[in-house]
Motif scaffolding. Structure first.
Motif, PDB file in Angstrom:
ATOM      1  N   UNK A  61      76.496  49.702 127.976  1.00 31.13           N
ATOM      2  CA  UNK A  61      75.353  49.731 128.887  1.00 31.13           C
ATOM      3  C   UNK A  61      75.705  50.473 130.178  1.00 31.13           C
ATOM      4  N   UNK A  62      76.926  50.278 130.680  1.00 31.40           N
ATOM      5  CA  UNK A  62      77.336  50.972 131.896  1.00 31.40           C
ATOM      6  C   UNK A  62      77.420  52.483 131.684  1.00 31.40           C
ATOM      7  N   UNK A  63      77.883  52.892 130.504  1.00 26.00           N
ATOM      8  CA  UNK A  63      78.113  54.316 130.253  1.00 26.00           C
ATOM      9  C   UNK A  63      76.916  55.032 129.633  1.00 26.00           C
ATOM     10  N   UNK A  64      75.886  54.299 129.232  1.00 23.67           N
ATOM     11  CA  UNK A  64      74.730  54.907 128.576  1.00 23.67           C
ATOM     12  C   UNK A  64      73.852  55.656 129.585  1.00 23.67           C
ATOM     13  N   UNK A  65      73.560  56.935 129.359  1.00 26.23           N
ATOM     14  CA  UNK A  65      72.665  57.674 130.262  1.00 26.23           C
ATOM     15  C   UNK A  65      71.244  57.101 130.212  1.00 26.23           C
ATOM     16  N   UNK A  66      70.657  56.904 131.368  1.00 23.20           N
ATOM     17  CA  UNK A  66      69.283  56.405 131.492  1.00 23.20           C
ATOM     18  C   UNK A  66      68.576  57.235 132.556  1.00 23.20           C
ATOM     19  N   UNK A  67      67.275  57.195 132.532  1.00 25.24           N
ATOM     20  CA  UNK A  67      66.475  57.909 133.537  1.00 25.24           C
ATOM     21  C   UNK A  67      65.982  56.921 134.576  1.00 25.24           C
ATOM     22  N   UNK A  68      66.316  57.187 135.852  1.00 29.39           N
ATOM     23  CA  UNK A  68      65.897  56.332 136.962  1.00 29.39           C
ATOM     24  C   UNK A  68      65.184  57.158 138.018  1.00 29.39           C
ATOM     25  N   UNK A  69      64.256  56.535 138.744  1.00 31.64           N
ATOM     26  CA  UNK A  69      63.609  57.267 139.839  1.00 31.64           C
ATOM     27  C   UNK A  69      64.596  57.545 140.967  1.00 31.64           C
ATOM     28  N   UNK A  70      64.365  58.609 141.693  1.00 31.60           N
ATOM     29  CA  UNK A  70      65.175  58.961 142.858  1.00 31.60           C
ATOM     30  C   UNK A  70      64.646  58.192 144.063  1.00 31.60           C
ATOM     31  N   UNK A  71      65.547  57.592 144.822  1.00 32.53           N
ATOM     32  CA  UNK A  71      65.146  56.845 146.012  1.00 32.53           C
ATOM     33  C   UNK A  71      64.731  57.820 147.117  1.00 32.53           C
ATOM     34  N   UNK A  82      69.170  51.249 127.041  1.00 28.19           N
ATOM     35  CA  UNK A  82      70.001  50.049 127.075  1.00 28.19           C
ATOM     36  C   UNK A  82      69.378  48.941 126.234  1.00 28.19           C
ATOM     37  N   UNK A  83      68.051  48.897 126.191  1.00 26.48           N
ATOM     38  CA  UNK A  83      67.397  47.900 125.328  1.00 26.48           C
ATOM     39  C   UNK A  83      67.828  48.086 123.877  1.00 26.48           C
ATOM     40  N   UNK A  84      67.928  49.331 123.420  1.00 29.12           N
ATOM     41  CA  UNK A  84      68.337  49.562 122.034  1.00 29.12           C
ATOM     42  C   UNK A  84      69.747  49.036 121.772  1.00 29.12           C
ATOM     43  N   UNK A  85      70.593  49.060 122.795  1.00 30.35           N
ATOM     44  CA  UNK A  85      71.968  48.593 122.639  1.00 30.35           C
ATOM     45  C   UNK A  85      72.081  47.068 122.739  1.00 30.35           C
ATOM     46  N   UNK A  86      71.342  46.483 123.669  1.00 29.92           N
ATOM     47  CA  UNK A  86      71.557  45.083 124.024  1.00 29.92           C
ATOM     48  C   UNK A  86      70.330  44.183 123.893  1.00 29.92           C
ATOM     49  N   UNK A 137      84.065  53.107 130.453  1.00 30.45           N
ATOM     50  CA  UNK A 137      84.295  53.422 129.036  1.00 30.45           C
ATOM     51  C   UNK A 137      85.787  53.255 128.709  1.00 30.45           C
ATOM     52  N   UNK A 138      86.077  52.623 127.575  1.00 29.88           N
ATOM     53  CA  UNK A 138      87.461  52.450 127.121  1.00 29.88           C
ATOM     54  C   UNK A 138      87.538  52.782 125.630  1.00 29.88           C
ATOM     55  N   UNK A 139      88.706  53.200 125.213  1.00 25.37           N
ATOM     56  CA  UNK A 139      88.945  53.441 123.802  1.00 25.37           C
ATOM     57  C   UNK A 139      89.145  52.134 123.048  1.00 25.37           C
ATOM     58  N   UNK A 140      89.425  52.209 121.736  1.00 23.88           N
ATOM     59  CA  UNK A 140      89.576  50.987 120.927  1.00 23.88           C
ATOM     60  C   UNK A 140      90.626  50.026 121.477  1.00 23.88           C
ATOM     61  N   UNK A 141      91.765  50.549 121.914  1.00 20.38           N
ATOM     62  CA  UNK A 141      92.813  49.670 122.443  1.00 20.38           C
ATOM     63  C   UNK A 141      92.387  48.957 123.713  1.00 20.38           C
ATOM     64  N   UNK A 142      91.732  49.695 124.604  1.00 15.45           N
ATOM     65  CA  UNK A 142      91.257  49.101 125.851  1.00 15.45           C
ATOM     66  C   UNK A 142      90.207  48.037 125.609  1.00 15.45           C
ATOM     67  N   UNK A 143      89.309  48.288 124.652  1.00 16.01           N
ATOM     68  CA  UNK A 143      88.276  47.290 124.353  1.00 16.01           C
ATOM     69  C   UNK A 143      88.888  46.048 123.724  1.00 16.01           C
TER      70      UNK A 143
END
Length: 523
Positions: A59-69, A352-356, A43-49
């Motif tokens: 997508x990297x920072x978006x919380x998602x639900x994944x199965x536990x291995x 992530x689908x909603x974002x990308x 995650x970066x602020x406006x200047x970093x982006x």
């Protein structure tokens, strides 16, 4: 200022401490899923982006639900640790099931620390290079399997998991993988793994093991048409990281005791790459051509294909222009709107689908429409110089300069008693000098023959490398102009050399011309 700020991220604190969003609260022992982020440290602020690029940070920072291995139950009979992997950027290991089948486990996040010179493994350079991982779509690999199935390309089927922070079932790798989001997929390497998409194969090997066999014996042939299909799929997906280590090969029996090797692409970590959307990353993309961005229009075909040039040169040597176009048109028919939409929706986590998702679907459809044009550019790139290699057995290379638009190269076996009578033709392709400037013939070992004939005004340069052993070179051809179009490279002695007016003698009192990279280790 932004780079100096990035430099403050030390090696130990750059990455998220645990993929779980609420990692401070212990995960219940019976939990079968977890709420995680693939990499909220991107995650970066406006200047970093603005400077480094938005990339896929959301997508990297978006919380998602994944199965536990759960190693004991993730496949029937469970998985056991076998060995650590040797990747420079990805934490990886191999696990095996009760039948001896192999599985790869890789961290989705990457650390390029080991890829940098020691002097650069600190400060803002390291932090900035690490930040570039955000240009990769973290869940892109999970979109590919249904697309590859529709395209007729062999493939693995990866799944995403979260590894518990207290996991102990991964053997000596447990500590390295705790708290990480990982990818689990079958490894199609070695005979115990011949099943599923490669059922019926005689053998299953990596590129570094295949190519030495290919050049040792006429029994082994690469399936150029199948490889081209896989490569056009790569172009469509924007997958630029297709070096020789990214392929396995399945062998299928052919008449005459031969084996035809079909490619099995692996490791789809760089599909849908998005890089040149920041000030600094745009500058880097102009300097490093392989960092091509996935968008509706194709960028540099040369850049997309640079990492795969070694295998491309060897696997596409026999493939004519017509096959490039026919394959592109066939892929257009197979990769329907419905196939694309289902693959993207099912492959990406819903958040992530909603974002990308909609943007990715639109880009894939636009690139599909332009695939024949991309295939034509790919053909022109790969046809400018063509490598035709024999084997360590005896072959006859015939070069017929038929007319100003056609030079035909044929390769015949001189080992009839070993490969079966009536099946001596190993290779044939017609070259137009408008497309092909140079053809390089490598006889390798064995007593080979090179026969060049024909009188024309235009023809590609023909470079003959006899290789170790006594070879016959006979050139009766003529090409208009002052520059000689046939060159012979070998030692100055121990050859039957019959030059003509078109032949340039490049023999020498050394064996440098015998060098030939068989597996990529010479690069």
């Amino acid at each position: 200022m932004l780079l100096l700020t990035a430099a403050s991220c030390s090696r130990d604190t750059f990455f998220q401490p645990d993929a779980r969003v609420d990692f401070a609260t212990p995960l219940p022992a019976a939990a079968d899923s977890a709420r995680v982020t693939a990499g909220r440290h991107y995650h970066r602020g406006p200047g970093g982006r603005l400077l480094l690029g938005p990339h896929y940070r959301r997508a990297w920072a978006e919380p998602v639900t994944l199965p536990v291995l759960t190693p004991a139950t993730v496949v029937p009979g469970g998985l056991a640790f076998a060995k650590m992997g040797g990747g420079f950027q990805t934490i990886s290991m191999t696990m095996t099931d009760s039948a001896g089948r192999s599985y790869a486990v890789r961290s989705i996040d990457k650390d390029p620390y080991k890829t940098l010179p020691k002097a650069l493994r600190q400060g803002f350079i390291l932090a900035t290079v690490r930040d570039a991982t955000a240009a990769a779509m973290p869940y892109g690999a999970f979109v590919v399997p249904p697309l590859a199935t529709a395209a007729g390309v062999l493939h693995a089927s990866p799944r995403a998991f979260y590894v518990r922070a207290d996991e102990t079932g991964l053997g000596e790798a447990s500590e390295k993988f705790r708290g990480k989001v990982v990818l689990l997929e079958r490894k199609y390497e070695g005979k115990p793994n011949i099943d599923g998409p490669v059922a019926g194969a005689e053998d299953l090997v990596e590129t570094e093991d295949l190519l030495p066999n290919r050049y040792a014996s006429q029994r082994h042939q690469l399936d150029g048409a199948a490889y081209l299909r896989a490569r056009l799929l790569d172009l469509w997906l924007g997958d630029w990281d297709r070096h020789e280590g990214q392929w396995s090969w399945a062998a299928y029996a052919q008449p005459g005791h031969r084996l035809l090797w079909k490619p099995v692409p692996q490791d789809r970590d760089q599909v849908f790459f998005r890089f040149d959307d920041g000030v600094a990353s745009w500058v880097v993309s102009k300097l490093v051509k392989k960092f091509r961005t996935f968008r509706p229009r194709y960028q540099s075909i040369e850049g997309y294909t640079r990492n795969a040039s070694f295998v491309d040169e060897r696997a596409l040597a026999a493939v004519p222009r017509a096959t490039y176009r026919a394959t592109a048109l066939d892929l257009q028919q197979r990769l329907t709107d419905a196939v694309i939409e289902v693959a993207v929706r099912q492959g990406l986590p819903p958040e992530v689908y909603r974002l990308e998702g909609p943007r990715l679907v639109a880009s894939l459809k636009a690139r599909r429409a332009a695939l024949p044009q991309a295939a034509e550019k790919f053909y022109r790139l790969k046809s400018e110089q063509v490598l035709i290699a024999g084997t360590d057995q005896a072959e006859r290379f015939e070069v017929e300069r038929l007319n100003d638009t056609a030079t035909v190269v044929s390769v015949y076996s001189l080992e009839n008693d070993k490969v079966g009578r009536g099946e001596t033709l190993l290779y044939r392709r017609r070259f137009n000098p408008q497309d092909t400037r140079r053809v390089r013939l490598h006889g390798l070992q064995g007593k080979d023959e090179f026969v060049v004939s024909g009188s024309v005004r235009r023809s590609p340069f023909i470079d003959i490398y006899g290789g170790p052993g006594e070879d016959l070179v006979q050139d009766s051809s003529r090409v208009a102009g002052l520059r000689k179009r046939t060159r012979f490279f070998d030692t100055a002695r121990n050859n039957d050399f019959r030059p003509g007016p078109e032949t340039k003698n490049k023999t020498a009192h050394n064996v440098f011309s015998h060098a030939f990279d068989r597996d990529g280790s010479g690069r």
